[in-house]
Design a protein around this motif. Structure first.
Motif, PDB file in Angstrom:
ATOM      1  N   PRO A  64       0.667  -0.989  -0.093  1.00  0.00           N
ATOM      2  CA  PRO A  64      -0.100   0.043   0.114  1.00  0.00           C
ATOM      3  C   PRO A  64       0.828   1.306   0.072  1.00  0.00           C
ATOM      4  O   PRO A  64       1.664   1.390   0.867  1.00  0.00           O
ATOM      5  CB  PRO A  64      -0.674  -0.044   1.270  1.00  0.00           C
ATOM      6  CG  PRO A  64      -0.803  -1.485   1.583  1.00  0.00           C
ATOM      7  CD  PRO A  64       0.330  -2.092   1.060  1.00  0.00           C
ATOM      8  N   SER A  65       0.329   2.098  -0.917  1.00  0.00           N
ATOM      9  CA  SER A  65       0.998   3.556  -0.898  1.00  0.00           C
ATOM     10  C   SER A  65       0.252   4.327  -1.764  1.00  0.00           C
ATOM     11  O   SER A  65      -0.701   4.090  -2.352  1.00  0.00           O
ATOM     12  CB  SER A  65       2.581   3.324  -1.537  1.00  0.00           C
ATOM     13  OG  SER A  65       2.329   2.940  -2.918  1.00  0.00           O
ATOM     14  N   LEU A  75      -3.377   5.137  -6.018  1.00  0.00           N
ATOM     15  CA  LEU A  75      -3.736   4.675  -4.595  1.00  0.00           C
ATOM     16  C   LEU A  75      -3.732   3.237  -4.988  1.00  0.00           C
ATOM     17  O   LEU A  75      -4.213   2.594  -5.561  1.00  0.00           O
ATOM     18  CB  LEU A  75      -5.364   4.798  -4.338  1.00  0.00           C
ATOM     19  CG  LEU A  75      -5.637   6.391  -4.147  1.00  0.00           C
ATOM     20  CD1 LEU A  75      -7.296   6.310  -3.844  1.00  0.00           C
ATOM     21  CD2 LEU A  75      -4.853   7.101  -3.647  1.00  0.00           C
ATOM     22  N   ARG A  76      -2.288   2.636  -4.367  1.00  0.00           N
ATOM     23  CA  ARG A  76      -2.104   1.121  -4.277  1.00  0.00           C
ATOM     24  C   ARG A  76      -2.294   0.664  -2.974  1.00  0.00           C
ATOM     25  O   ARG A  76      -1.929   0.714  -1.991  1.00  0.00           O
ATOM     26  CB  ARG A  76      -0.529   1.473  -4.459  1.00  0.00           C
ATOM     27  CG  ARG A  76      -0.004   0.159  -5.255  1.00  0.00           C
ATOM     28  CD  ARG A  76       1.351   0.236  -5.628  1.00  0.00           C
ATOM     29  NE  ARG A  76       1.848  -1.139  -5.999  1.00  0.00           N
ATOM     30  CZ  ARG A  76       2.878  -1.636  -5.978  1.00  0.00           C
ATOM     31  NH1 ARG A  76       3.886  -0.947  -5.717  1.00  0.00           N
ATOM     32  NH2 ARG A  76       3.202  -2.956  -6.355  1.00  0.00           N
ATOM     33  N   ASN A  77      -3.736  -0.104  -3.278  1.00  0.00           N
ATOM     34  CA  ASN A  77      -4.186  -0.630  -2.197  1.00  0.00           C
ATOM     35  C   ASN A  77      -3.693  -2.304  -2.183  1.00  0.00           C
ATOM     36  O   ASN A  77      -2.684  -2.677  -2.831  1.00  0.00           O
ATOM     37  CB  ASN A  77      -5.541  -0.872  -2.010  1.00  0.00           C
ATOM     38  CG  ASN A  77      -6.296   0.725  -2.099  1.00  0.00           C
ATOM     39  OD1 ASN A  77      -5.525   1.447  -1.325  1.00  0.00           O
ATOM     40  ND2 ASN A  77      -7.306   0.747  -2.379  1.00  0.00           N
ATOM     41  N   PRO A 110      -4.899   2.886   2.279  1.00  0.00           N
ATOM     42  CA  PRO A 110      -4.307   2.464   3.346  1.00  0.00           C
ATOM     43  C   PRO A 110      -2.863   2.794   3.359  1.00  0.00           C
ATOM     44  O   PRO A 110      -2.330   2.389   4.407  1.00  0.00           O
ATOM     45  CB  PRO A 110      -4.425   0.784   3.360  1.00  0.00           C
ATOM     46  CG  PRO A 110      -4.729   0.521   2.305  1.00  0.00           C
ATOM     47  CD  PRO A 110      -5.356   1.548   1.411  1.00  0.00           C
ATOM     48  N   GLY A 111      -2.364   3.237   2.231  1.00  0.00           N
ATOM     49  CA  GLY A 111      -0.535   3.689   2.395  1.00  0.00           C
ATOM     50  C   GLY A 111      -0.622   4.780   3.533  1.00  0.00           C
ATOM     51  O   GLY A 111       0.766   5.135   3.877  1.00  0.00           O
ATOM     52  N   VAL A 112      -1.588   5.518   3.730  1.00  0.00           N
ATOM     53  CA  VAL A 112      -1.468   6.590   4.728  1.00  0.00           C
ATOM     54  C   VAL A 112      -2.466   6.499   5.661  1.00  0.00           C
ATOM     55  O   VAL A 112      -3.835   6.578   5.407  1.00  0.00           O
ATOM     56  CB  VAL A 112      -1.747   8.106   3.895  1.00  0.00           C
ATOM     57  CG1 VAL A 112      -1.771   9.123   5.112  1.00  0.00           C
ATOM     58  CG2 VAL A 112      -0.670   8.280   2.801  1.00  0.00           C
ATOM     59  N   GLN A 113      -2.198   6.264   6.847  1.00  0.00           N
ATOM     60  CA  GLN A 113      -2.878   5.888   8.011  1.00  0.00           C
ATOM     61  C   GLN A 113      -2.673   6.553   9.197  1.00  0.00           C
ATOM     62  O   GLN A 113      -1.639   6.898   9.378  1.00  0.00           O
ATOM     63  CB  GLN A 113      -3.079   4.458   8.166  1.00  0.00           C
ATOM     64  CG  GLN A 113      -1.844   3.675   8.083  1.00  0.00           C
ATOM     65  CD  GLN A 113      -2.065   2.114   8.151  1.00  0.00           C
ATOM     66  OE1 GLN A 113      -2.297   1.565   9.252  1.00  0.00           O
ATOM     67  NE2 GLN A 113      -2.061   1.487   7.261  1.00  0.00           N
ATOM     68  N   LEU A 114      -3.506   6.741  10.145  1.00  0.00           N
ATOM     69  CA  LEU A 114      -3.465   7.393  11.336  1.00  0.00           C
ATOM     70  C   LEU A 114      -3.118   6.240  12.560  1.00  0.00           C
ATOM     71  O   LEU A 114      -3.754   5.185  12.424  1.00  0.00           O
ATOM     72  CB  LEU A 114      -4.540   7.993  11.812  1.00  0.00           C
ATOM     73  CG  LEU A 114      -4.869   9.352  10.860  1.00  0.00           C
ATOM     74  CD1 LEU A 114      -6.168   9.853  11.567  1.00  0.00           C
ATOM     75  CD2 LEU A 114      -3.773  10.452  10.895  1.00  0.00           C
ATOM     76  N   VAL A 115      -2.500   6.459  13.234  1.00  0.00           N
ATOM     77  CA  VAL A 115      -2.066   5.513  14.422  1.00  0.00           C
ATOM     78  C   VAL A 115      -2.914   6.025  15.621  1.00  0.00           C
ATOM     79  O   VAL A 115      -3.067   7.008  16.056  1.00  0.00           O
ATOM     80  CB  VAL A 115      -0.285   5.919  14.971  1.00  0.00           C
ATOM     81  CG1 VAL A 115      -0.311   4.869  16.090  1.00  0.00           C
ATOM     82  CG2 VAL A 115       0.441   5.435  13.545  1.00  0.00           C
TER      83      VAL A 115
END
Length: 186
Positions: A64-65, A75-77, A110-115
């Motif tokens: 993902p990225s 958007l690479r899922n 999902p390549g950029v997500q919040l913790v």
């Protein structure tokens, strides 16, 4: 902020990639042990299952990225890619992961997500978030997407395209067939 026309920007979860590569390395060690010690149908079956798990770790953690280029946002899922021309993008935000809005719908990345730890700190107002928190990084990505929308949104790039992760899906299918055949030959 203007981008260089020849450059692309890629955003991804570094911690997920590190975890993914660790899982893959452990899988390689397991496969080496199987190759060196077992030369039976059971060994082939177990090796195929380990290889499937390695491909799944790659798909879930490494693949993902989000890639921004002058022409499109990609958007690479886990198992497919969305190639979205800038004229189709109407906005972006972050819930738990990055969401890109178009007239055709909302696409998650999902390549950029919040913790969750950063979200709890923000809600409770406890310790200050560090500059490299997932919230800060996500805000940077949303800002870059908005800058690209402003800069490249007027150029007609066509429709949104969806491409499946064929190499990964093919590898999983081939390894599954090998595991099934090996299980039947045991």
């Amino acid at each position: 902020m203007k981008s260089n026309d020849t450059e692309t920007e890629q955003y991804l979860s570094t911690s997920n990639r590190i975890s993914g590569w660790i899982v893959i390395a452990i899988g390689v060690v397991g496969l080496l042990d199987i190759v060196l010690e077992w030369r039976t149908a059971s060994g082939i079956m177990v090796g195929s299952v380990i290889a499937i798990l390695m491909v799944l770790a790659y798909c879930g953690l490494v693949r993902p990225s989000v890639t921004l280029s002058p022409e499109t946002i990609v958007l690479r899922n886990h198992l497919r890619d969305r190639v979205i021309p800038w004229n189709q993008v109407s906005g972006a935000d972050v819930a738990d992961i990055l969401r890109v809005h178009t007239d055709a719908g909302r696409f998650r990345a999902p390549g950029v997500q919040l913790v969750m730890r950063d979200l709890r700190k923000q809600r409770v107002g406890g310790r200050k978030l560090s500059a490299d928190s997932s919230l800060s990084r996500a805000d940077i990505v949303v800002g870059r997407i908005e800058a690209h929308m402003d800069q490249y949104g007027a150029v007609d790039g066509g429709a949104v395209k969806t491409n499946w992760a064929r190499p990964e899906l093919t590898a999983i299918a081939v390894l599954a067939v090998i595991a099934i055949v090996a299980a039947l030959l045991r």
